[in-house]
Every structure is written in C-alpha cells, then in structure tokens.
Design an enzyme around this catalytic site. Structure first.
Site, PDB file in Angstrom:
ATOM      1  N   GLU A 164       2.235 -12.092   4.844  1.00 43.14           N
ATOM      2  CA  GLU A 164       3.279 -11.494   3.627  1.00 43.14           C
ATOM      3  C   GLU A 164       4.086 -12.617   2.936  1.00 43.14           C
ATOM      4  O   GLU A 164       5.154 -12.367   3.092  1.00 43.14           O
ATOM      5  CB  GLU A 164       3.903 -10.370   3.939  1.00 43.14           C
ATOM      6  CG  GLU A 164       3.200  -9.273   4.334  1.00 43.14           C
ATOM      7  CD  GLU A 164       3.794  -7.757   4.715  1.00 43.14           C
ATOM      8  OE1 GLU A 164       3.156  -6.957   4.796  1.00 43.14           O
ATOM      9  OE2 GLU A 164       5.183  -7.995   4.572  1.00 43.14           O
ATOM     10  N   GLU A 361      -2.340  -4.955   8.776  1.00 46.44           N
ATOM     11  CA  GLU A 361      -1.389  -3.923   8.955  1.00 46.44           C
ATOM     12  C   GLU A 361      -1.725  -2.642   7.979  1.00 46.44           C
ATOM     13  O   GLU A 361      -1.983  -2.780   7.132  1.00 46.44           O
ATOM     14  CB  GLU A 361       0.263  -4.481   8.610  1.00 46.44           C
ATOM     15  CG  GLU A 361       0.831  -5.339   9.440  1.00 46.44           C
ATOM     16  CD  GLU A 361       2.213  -6.102   9.114  1.00 46.44           C
ATOM     17  OE1 GLU A 361       2.818  -5.298   8.559  1.00 46.44           O
ATOM     18  OE2 GLU A 361       2.410  -7.127   9.414  1.00 46.44           O
TER      19      GLU A 361
END
Length: 460
Positions: A164, A361
């Site tokens: 991220e 995720e």
C-alpha cells in the site's frame, strides 16, 4: 458449493513492524514509528507503541504450527529494513538468521512465504536525510532489496516490494496520520515518485539475479471509484480519483507507463516531481509478475465544490461521498461493500492484461471483542465469518468470469498492533492477550477458515 482451484492460495497477511516486537532489540535500529512513539506517545492508543506488538520474534515456531493446523498453504509478512540493515549497509547477522529460520520453517511446513520489503517502516537513519523526499532513498531501497534477495532467495519464491504505497504517501504528507505528519501536496507527489522508482529499482535488482523460479510483485490498496451520480462533474471526479489512487501505481507496475492524463494533471497544477533521464526506460523495463490487492471498503466520490488552482490537496479534484443507508463496520467507520471485489476482478481482467493477482488483504476489525466471548473463552466472531463469506462470494464470481486470481489472504492471523490505533481493533483468527504474555487463543472464525480450506470452498 463455491469451489476454488486446487492450487488456490489460502492464507493470511501481516507485517514485521506490527507483529515481531523486539523493536529496538537484537540489533534492530529505530524506524520512524520507534522515534515518533518516543517523541509523542500521547498520539498512540493507550500509549501502545511499536514494542507492544505480537511477539512473533519469539512465537513464530508455535505460530507456524497454528497455521499448519488451520491448513493454511501460504502466509505473507514483511522484513523490517531496520532489522536486516540497521545502518543501511551492514547486515545484522542475528536479524538475518531470524528471517532465514522463519521463512525456512514456513516452507518446511507446507506454507508458502510471500515476503514483502516495505510496510510503512521507514528507517530513522534515512528519515534523517529526508526519507522518501530525497532521491537517495531509491538507491538505499534497491541495495536493501538486493541484500534480501541474495540472503533469502533460495527459500522465498514470491516477493513484493511495497505494501500500500499510497498509505505512507497520503498519511505522511497529506493527512497527518503517519510521521512526518505534514500537509504538502507537492512533497507528497515527490514522495510517491521516489517510492515508485524504489519499487522499479528493486524489480530491476530481482531480474538481475536471473532466478527463473522466483516472482516479484507489489501490493496495492485498490478499489475502483464509484461516483455519486452520472453527471459530468461526478464522472470527472471518478476519473481523477482513479488516476491518483489506482492507475498511479498499477499502470507502471503492469503496463510500464505512468498514465499520460495523470502527468497532464500534475503538470497543469505545478506538481510534476523531479525525475531523472533514465527513469522512463527503467519503469518500462521492470514490470511485475503478479499483483497483490488489498480490499476493505469502496471509494465513493463526488465533484468538489470549492476548489483551488493550482490544487492544494486531492480534495481539489474529488471529494469523498457518504452514501446514504450504506452498511458499515461501526468500529472502523468503513462501508461494507463486497461487490467491489467483483469489480476489481473484472478490472484486472479487462484493463491489466489479466495478470495473475491475489487478494492480499481482506478483513474486519472489531473493538472490544471480549464482549463476544463464550463461556469457554472463545470469541464468537460470526460477523467476521459473514464478512469473509460475502467477499469470497464476489471473488468467486469474478474468477468464474475469467479473472486470474490465485489466492485469498485475510488480515490477519494473530491480532496485531496497528500504528496509532494500537490494539483498539482486532482482526486475527487468534486473539492475542497482550496483558498475559501475548498468549494466543483461537476464535470461531479460525475454525471456519480451517473448514473453508479443507473443502477448498464453502456453501451459501
């Protein structure tokens, strides 16, 4: 019965800074989190700092056996740059031995390690020089990546460069959530560009090893933007939101190019970063083998109402839109919208060469889970089971439509420390009692996940 392929990867995800503990011990140097906690402990939930993580440094042998008992065939975690190279150039032999043992033991127990290099934990020695704001960070990261590949490449097949990257850019340089907690759009763009080039250089170092069996990717938090309406203004906001939040890293990672429209918007607003002559060719030559996509909530946008020119923040291009009547996780304030996972699957198929990808995720954070504990001490987290089932239903639908998804990882295996939030919200299959020497206890969702893996699917 919704079945998945026999080769499907079932697992969980975590990071070094959120789970290892021993944050300033065993040869590890300080990250920005260690120093920020020292400078401003009041910013951290219940003053739980980076030392107060899940003690995986000592518990990993037992945790791997717990993973094996659930039937997990894969696990993603990260290396702490500050543990492997505490000063940026000298290998910490104890740290290297820890990771070698950890990754080898995962592999020996039939659990494929997917190893990430950077999960928001900038070394303090590099932050002192400007962190991702300075070009030196690109080569420092490339050296770190090469060191990791050299040390662990005979054990680790799947690597990722960043988790991220938009988070450390936005939280550190736009919204004040992570160190250095400043608001400077131009600096944020430069930080983003250096992060991209660090990723590219790491991929280049990986390719130089000529390891045909290994693969390298990047993990991105992705959701296509959903406009408030079909008006021209809202559709323009959607386009810009997608450019900044999806295409900015996904296009160079997969296609080897930065979107021309994004470059034009940056140029128009005086936000073009400082680059070097060889960068364009490096980006083109170093695309990835696979993508990890983290998904928790959709991105809903609308046209901005009061703008600045040149732009001062992303809100000059698009504003968040709060959908009336949305389903919500009240503990995080996040919308629950599983349908976006199907849209992501279609996007990867239609716009990104149907590159192999996986859900890196997905999960539900809940506070005060002890309130859901039964008389035997097991947390009855049916809400987490329902959340996973709904998202897996949409993922399965996307795979049936031809999207090349090869796995699903939840966040996370054992409850972990979460930055400024500490242990406020819990995500794990195992509860971690930080007040009782980090003792683990299985939740109901762990039993459900075990059954899911045994059947390689689930019934509606």
């Amino acid at each position: 019965m919704r079945e998945f392929s026999k080769a499907f990867l079932w697992g969980a995800a975590a990071s070094a800074p959120q789970t290892e503990g021993h944050s300033l011990r065993n040869g590890k140097s300080a990250s920005t989190w260690d120093e920020w906690f020292k400078l401003a402990p009041e910013k951290f939930n219940e003053q739980q700092g980076p030392e107060d993580t899940s003690n995986v440094y000592e518990e990993y042998h037992e945790d791997i056996q717990r993973m094996k008992e659930l039937g997990m065939n894969s696990y993603r975690t990260s290396i702490a740059w500050t543990r492997l190279l505490p000063d940026g150039h000298t290998i910490n032999q104890e740290g290297a031995a820890f990771y070698k043992s950890y990754f080898s033991e995962l592999k020996a127990n039939g659990i494929e390690p997917i190893i990430n290099l950077f999960h928001f934990d900038m070394p303090w020695w590099l932050m002192d020089k400007g962190g991702w704001e300075v070009r030196e960070s690109v080569e420092a990261f490339a050296f770190y990546a090469k060191t990791a590949f050299d040390l662990f490449g005979d054990t680790v097949t799947y690597w990722t460069t960043f988790n991220e990257p938009l988070v450390h850019i936005e939280c550190g340089y736009l919204y004040g959530y992570h160190y250095p907690a400043i608001v400077d759009f131009k600096k944020a763009i430069q930080v983003g560009y250096h992060t991209l080039m660090a990723h590219v250089r790491a991929v280049e170092e990986f390719r130089r090893l000529q390891n045909d069996s290994g693969q390298i990717g990047i993990i991105l938090n992705i959701s296509p933007a959903y406009p408030k309406s079909q008006s021209a203004e809202d559709l323009k906001a959607k386009e810009l939101a997608d450019l900044f939040n999806t295409s900015s890293f996904l296009d160079p990672a997969v296609h080897g190019t930065i979107p021309k429209k994004l470059i034009a918007v940056l140029k128009e607003n005086g936000l073009i970063p400082v680059t070097e002559e060889q960068d364009k060719a490096l980006i083109k030559a170093n695309t990835v083998d696979f993508i990890g996509l983290n998904y928790y909530q959709p991105r809903r946008v609308q046209a901005p109402t009061d703008t600045h020119f040149p732009a001062e923040t992303p809100e000059d291009f698009y504003l968040p839109y709060d959908l009336p009547g949305k389903r919500i996780n009240p503990y995080r304030g996040w919308e629950i919208y599983p349908e976006a996972l199907y849209d992501v699957a279609v996007m990867m198929k239609e716009h990104y060469n149907n590159i192999p990808w996986y859900v890196s995720e997905n999960g539900m954070g809940v506070a005060e889970e002890e309130g859901f504990m039964d008389e035997h001490g097991m947390i009855q987290d049916d809400y987490r089971i329902d959340f996973m089932k709904e998202h897996l239903r949409e993922l399965h639908k996307g795979i049936q439509a031809g999207s090349n998804c090869f796995g699903y990882h939840t966040w996370t295996f054992v409850d972990c420390w979460s930055w400024l939030n500490g242990y406020r919200n819990r995500y794990g299959f195992y509860r971690v009692a930080i007040e009782d020497d980090f003792k683990r206890s299985l939740k109901k969702s762990g039993l459900w996940y075990k059954e899911l893996i045994e059947k390689n699917g689930f019934s509606d």
